[in-house]
Design a protein around this motif. Structure first.
Motif, PDB file in Angstrom:
ATOM      1  N   VAL A 187      14.204   9.849  -1.964  1.00 34.08           N
ATOM      2  CA  VAL A 187      13.001   8.734  -1.912  1.00 34.08           C
ATOM      3  C   VAL A 187      11.634   9.517  -2.954  1.00 34.08           C
ATOM      4  CG1 VAL A 187      11.354   8.257  -0.081  1.00 34.08           C
ATOM      5  CG2 VAL A 187      13.790   8.517   0.533  1.00 34.08           C
ATOM      6  N   LEU A 188      11.236   8.705  -3.355  1.00 27.79           N
ATOM      7  CA  LEU A 188      10.093   9.206  -4.404  1.00 27.79           C
ATOM      8  C   LEU A 188       8.717   8.945  -3.616  1.00 27.79           C
ATOM      9  CD1 LEU A 188      11.490   7.655  -7.746  1.00 27.79           C
ATOM     10  CD2 LEU A 188      11.429   9.905  -6.888  1.00 27.79           C
ATOM     11  N   MET A 189       8.612   7.702  -2.878  1.00 23.29           N
ATOM     12  CA  MET A 189       7.454   7.455  -2.204  1.00 23.29           C
ATOM     13  C   MET A 189       7.841   6.151  -1.155  1.00 23.29           C
ATOM     14  SD  MET A 189       5.184   5.511  -5.160  1.00 23.29           S
ATOM     15  CE  MET A 189       4.731   7.040  -6.038  1.00 23.29           C
ATOM     16  N   VAL A 190       6.839   6.131  -0.159  1.00 19.85           N
ATOM     17  CA  VAL A 190       7.065   5.150   0.649  1.00 19.85           C
ATOM     18  C   VAL A 190       5.711   4.090   0.457  1.00 19.85           C
ATOM     19  CG1 VAL A 190       6.894   4.661   3.218  1.00 19.85           C
ATOM     20  CG2 VAL A 190       7.968   6.746   2.482  1.00 19.85           C
ATOM     21  N   LEU A 191       6.197   2.808   0.477  1.00 20.29           N
ATOM     22  CA  LEU A 191       5.392   1.515   0.173  1.00 20.29           C
ATOM     23  C   LEU A 191       5.248   0.695   1.456  1.00 20.29           C
ATOM     24  CD1 LEU A 191       3.486   0.027  -1.947  1.00 20.29           C
ATOM     25  CD2 LEU A 191       5.683  -1.152  -2.561  1.00 20.29           C
ATOM     26  N   GLU A 192       4.167   0.336   1.766  1.00 18.24           N
ATOM     27  CA  GLU A 192       4.185  -0.410   3.193  1.00 18.24           C
ATOM     28  C   GLU A 192       3.815  -1.934   2.671  1.00 18.24           C
ATOM     29  OE1 GLU A 192       0.699  -1.284   6.268  1.00 18.24           O
ATOM     30  OE2 GLU A 192       1.755   0.358   6.717  1.00 18.24           O
ATOM     31  N   SER A 251      -3.407   0.484  -3.310  1.00 22.51           N
ATOM     32  CA  SER A 251      -2.841  -0.900  -3.225  1.00 22.51           C
ATOM     33  C   SER A 251      -2.227  -1.131  -4.526  1.00 22.51           C
ATOM     34  CB  SER A 251      -3.623  -1.959  -2.940  1.00 22.51           C
ATOM     35  OG  SER A 251      -4.599  -1.427  -1.591  1.00 22.51           O
ATOM     36  N   VAL A 252      -0.895  -1.665  -4.474  1.00 24.70           N
ATOM     37  CA  VAL A 252      -0.159  -2.048  -5.667  1.00 24.70           C
ATOM     38  C   VAL A 252       0.336  -3.434  -5.720  1.00 24.70           C
ATOM     39  CG1 VAL A 252       0.595   0.443  -5.987  1.00 24.70           C
ATOM     40  CG2 VAL A 252       1.974  -1.037  -4.746  1.00 24.70           C
ATOM     41  N   ASN A 253       0.596  -3.923  -6.842  1.00 23.55           N
ATOM     42  CA  ASN A 253       1.138  -5.244  -7.228  1.00 23.55           C
ATOM     43  C   ASN A 253       2.537  -5.210  -7.661  1.00 23.55           C
ATOM     44  OD1 ASN A 253      -1.174  -6.765  -6.535  1.00 23.55           O
ATOM     45  ND2 ASN A 253      -2.287  -6.058  -8.237  1.00 23.55           N
ATOM     46  N   VAL A 254       3.276  -6.381  -7.380  1.00 22.62           N
ATOM     47  CA  VAL A 254       4.627  -6.497  -7.857  1.00 22.62           C
ATOM     48  C   VAL A 254       4.555  -5.952  -9.583  1.00 22.62           C
ATOM     49  CG1 VAL A 254       6.700  -7.973  -8.310  1.00 22.62           C
ATOM     50  CG2 VAL A 254       5.341  -8.154  -6.283  1.00 22.62           C
ATOM     51  N   GLY A 255       5.472  -5.147  -9.911  1.00 22.68           N
ATOM     52  CA  GLY A 255       5.691  -4.890 -11.273  1.00 22.68           C
ATOM     53  C   GLY A 255       4.987  -3.552 -11.486  1.00 22.68           C
ATOM     54  N   GLN A 256       3.730  -3.306 -10.815  1.00 26.32           N
ATOM     55  CA  GLN A 256       2.840  -2.046 -11.242  1.00 26.32           C
ATOM     56  C   GLN A 256       3.561  -0.856 -11.341  1.00 26.32           C
ATOM     57  OE1 GLN A 256      -0.790  -2.045  -8.927  1.00 26.32           O
ATOM     58  NE2 GLN A 256      -1.178   0.195  -9.544  1.00 26.32           N
ATOM     59  N   PRO A 257       3.377  -0.205 -12.339  1.00 23.44           N
ATOM     60  CA  PRO A 257       3.951   1.250 -12.483  1.00 23.44           C
ATOM     61  C   PRO A 257       3.510   2.160 -11.323  1.00 23.44           C
ATOM     62  CG  PRO A 257       3.302   0.647 -14.680  1.00 23.44           C
ATOM     63  CD  PRO A 257       2.644  -0.454 -13.434  1.00 23.44           C
ATOM     64  N   LEU A 258       4.423   2.885 -10.863  1.00 21.83           N
ATOM     65  CA  LEU A 258       4.318   3.953  -9.731  1.00 21.83           C
ATOM     66  C   LEU A 258       4.142   5.358 -10.363  1.00 21.83           C
ATOM     67  CD1 LEU A 258       6.005   2.088  -6.968  1.00 21.83           C
ATOM     68  CD2 LEU A 258       3.921   2.145  -7.336  1.00 21.83           C
ATOM     69  N   LEU A 259       5.380   5.720 -11.025  1.00 20.48           N
ATOM     70  CA  LEU A 259       5.667   6.926 -11.623  1.00 20.48           C
ATOM     71  C   LEU A 259       6.777   6.849 -12.769  1.00 20.48           C
ATOM     72  CD1 LEU A 259       8.629   7.947 -10.136  1.00 20.48           C
ATOM     73  CD2 LEU A 259       6.948   8.464  -8.413  1.00 20.48           C
ATOM     74  N   LYS A 260       6.699   7.865 -13.529  1.00 20.29           N
ATOM     75  CA  LYS A 260       7.439   8.094 -14.701  1.00 20.29           C
ATOM     76  C   LYS A 260       8.620   9.062 -14.353  1.00 20.29           C
ATOM     77  CE  LYS A 260       7.697   8.690 -19.560  1.00 20.29           C
ATOM     78  NZ  LYS A 260       6.765   8.599 -20.688  1.00 20.29           N
ATOM     79  N   VAL A 261       9.822   8.952 -14.576  1.00 17.20           N
ATOM     80  CA  VAL A 261      10.811   9.815 -14.352  1.00 17.20           C
ATOM     81  C   VAL A 261      11.553   9.824 -15.760  1.00 17.20           C
ATOM     82  CG1 VAL A 261      13.052  10.393 -13.108  1.00 17.20           C
ATOM     83  CG2 VAL A 261      11.227   9.195 -11.895  1.00 17.20           C
ATOM     84  N   GLU A 262      11.833  11.070 -16.008  1.00 16.26           N
ATOM     85  CA  GLU A 262      12.347  11.339 -17.456  1.00 16.26           C
ATOM     86  C   GLU A 262      13.659  12.008 -17.248  1.00 16.26           C
ATOM     87  OE1 GLU A 262       9.638  14.179 -19.272  1.00 16.26           O
ATOM     88  OE2 GLU A 262       8.703  12.443 -20.370  1.00 16.26           O
ATOM     89  N   LYS A 299       0.860  -1.187  -0.054  1.00 16.31           N
ATOM     90  CA  LYS A 299       0.016   0.158  -0.004  1.00 16.31           C
ATOM     91  C   LYS A 299       0.839   1.389  -0.010  1.00 16.31           C
ATOM     92  CE  LYS A 299      -3.337   2.185   2.875  1.00 16.31           C
ATOM     93  NZ  LYS A 299      -4.032   2.215   4.337  1.00 16.31           N
ATOM     94  N   VAL A 300       0.618   2.372  -0.832  1.00 15.15           N
ATOM     95  CA  VAL A 300       1.392   3.361  -0.956  1.00 15.15           C
ATOM     96  C   VAL A 300       1.064   4.237   0.214  1.00 15.15           C
ATOM     97  CG1 VAL A 300       1.734   5.490  -2.195  1.00 15.15           C
ATOM     98  CG2 VAL A 300       1.212   3.642  -3.188  1.00 15.15           C
ATOM     99  N   VAL A 301       1.960   4.254   1.327  1.00 13.86           N
ATOM    100  CA  VAL A 301       1.877   5.397   2.474  1.00 13.86           C
ATOM    101  C   VAL A 301       1.848   6.709   2.053  1.00 13.86           C
ATOM    102  CG1 VAL A 301       2.773   5.820   4.698  1.00 13.86           C
ATOM    103  CG2 VAL A 301       2.744   3.218   3.973  1.00 13.86           C
ATOM    104  N   SER A 302       2.952   7.391   1.291  1.00 13.81           N
ATOM    105  CA  SER A 302       3.187   8.435   1.107  1.00 13.81           C
ATOM    106  C   SER A 302       3.855   8.617  -0.201  1.00 13.81           C
ATOM    107  CB  SER A 302       3.959   9.266   2.244  1.00 13.81           C
ATOM    108  OG  SER A 302       5.116   8.814   2.206  1.00 13.81           O
ATOM    109  N   VAL A 303       3.604   9.941  -1.147  1.00 14.83           N
ATOM    110  CA  VAL A 303       4.224  10.195  -2.307  1.00 14.83           C
ATOM    111  C   VAL A 303       5.077  11.335  -1.872  1.00 14.83           C
ATOM    112  CG1 VAL A 303       3.794  10.835  -4.701  1.00 14.83           C
ATOM    113  CG2 VAL A 303       2.266   9.256  -3.774  1.00 14.83           C
ATOM    114  N   LYS A 304       6.255  11.295  -1.981  1.00 16.82           N
ATOM    115  CA  LYS A 304       7.107  12.369  -1.624  1.00 16.82           C
ATOM    116  C   LYS A 304       7.594  13.451  -2.809  1.00 16.82           C
ATOM    117  CE  LYS A 304       8.024  10.465   2.576  1.00 16.82           C
ATOM    118  NZ  LYS A 304       7.733  11.144   3.910  1.00 16.82           N
ATOM    119  N   VAL A 305       7.088  13.101  -3.811  1.00 15.95           N
ATOM    120  CA  VAL A 305       7.409  13.966  -5.085  1.00 15.95           C
ATOM    121  C   VAL A 305       5.976  14.422  -5.962  1.00 15.95           C
ATOM    122  CG1 VAL A 305       9.807  13.182  -5.215  1.00 15.95           C
ATOM    123  CG2 VAL A 305       7.745  12.123  -6.518  1.00 15.95           C
TER     124      VAL A 305
END
Length: 129
Positions: free
Chosen positions: A87-92, A118-129, A70-76
């Motif tokens: 740190v981009l985000m915190v996942l519990e 809620s996220v699964n293994v390999g699920q996209p969280l964010l995109k960095v260019e 579960k995504v606890v916080s998004v830091k960006v």
């Protein structure tokens, strides 16, 4: 009686435990116990996911979830510059917080999940260019 070897805080202990027989009464008083530390060998290297609480995971520019949770916080925020290791985000996952960090310097292009997702293994969280 069975003897087990238990590791606690890097120390090795040999413990003997009495098996309860079927139908046997259980003693309520505790027997005196003396723990004697035993020398331990260094642990063998284990292959697998990162053992630290920080995980830099990416597929090209897409940062993916290293484990279900579960995504606890998004830091960006979208459009924000990021540095390698930031740190981009915190996942519990399994009651532990795992910091998801940038694999390289860049700029956050898109964020695909929000806090509480809620996220699964390999699920996209964010995109960095």
């Amino acid at each position: 009686m069975k003897t087990y070897i238990i590791h606690v805080n890097g120390q090795r202990f040999e413990v003997t435990v009495e098996e309860k027989k079927e139908g046997a009464a259980v003693r309520k008083e505790a027997a005196p116990v003396t723990a004697i530390p035993m020398p331990s060998e260094p642990p063998a290297a284990v292959q697998g996911p990162p053992s630290s609480s920080k995980a830099a995971v990416g597929n090209g520019n897409i940062v993916t979830a290293p484990l279900p949770g579960k995504v606890v916080s998004v830091k960006v925020k979208a459009g924000a510059p990021v540095r390698k290791g930031q740190v981009l985000m915190v996942l519990e996952a399994m009651k532990m917080e795992n910091e998801i960090v940038a694999a390289a310097d860049g700029k956050v292009a898109e964020i695909y999940v929000g806090e509480g997702s809620s996220v699964n293994v390999g699920q996209p969280l964010l995109k960095v260019e």
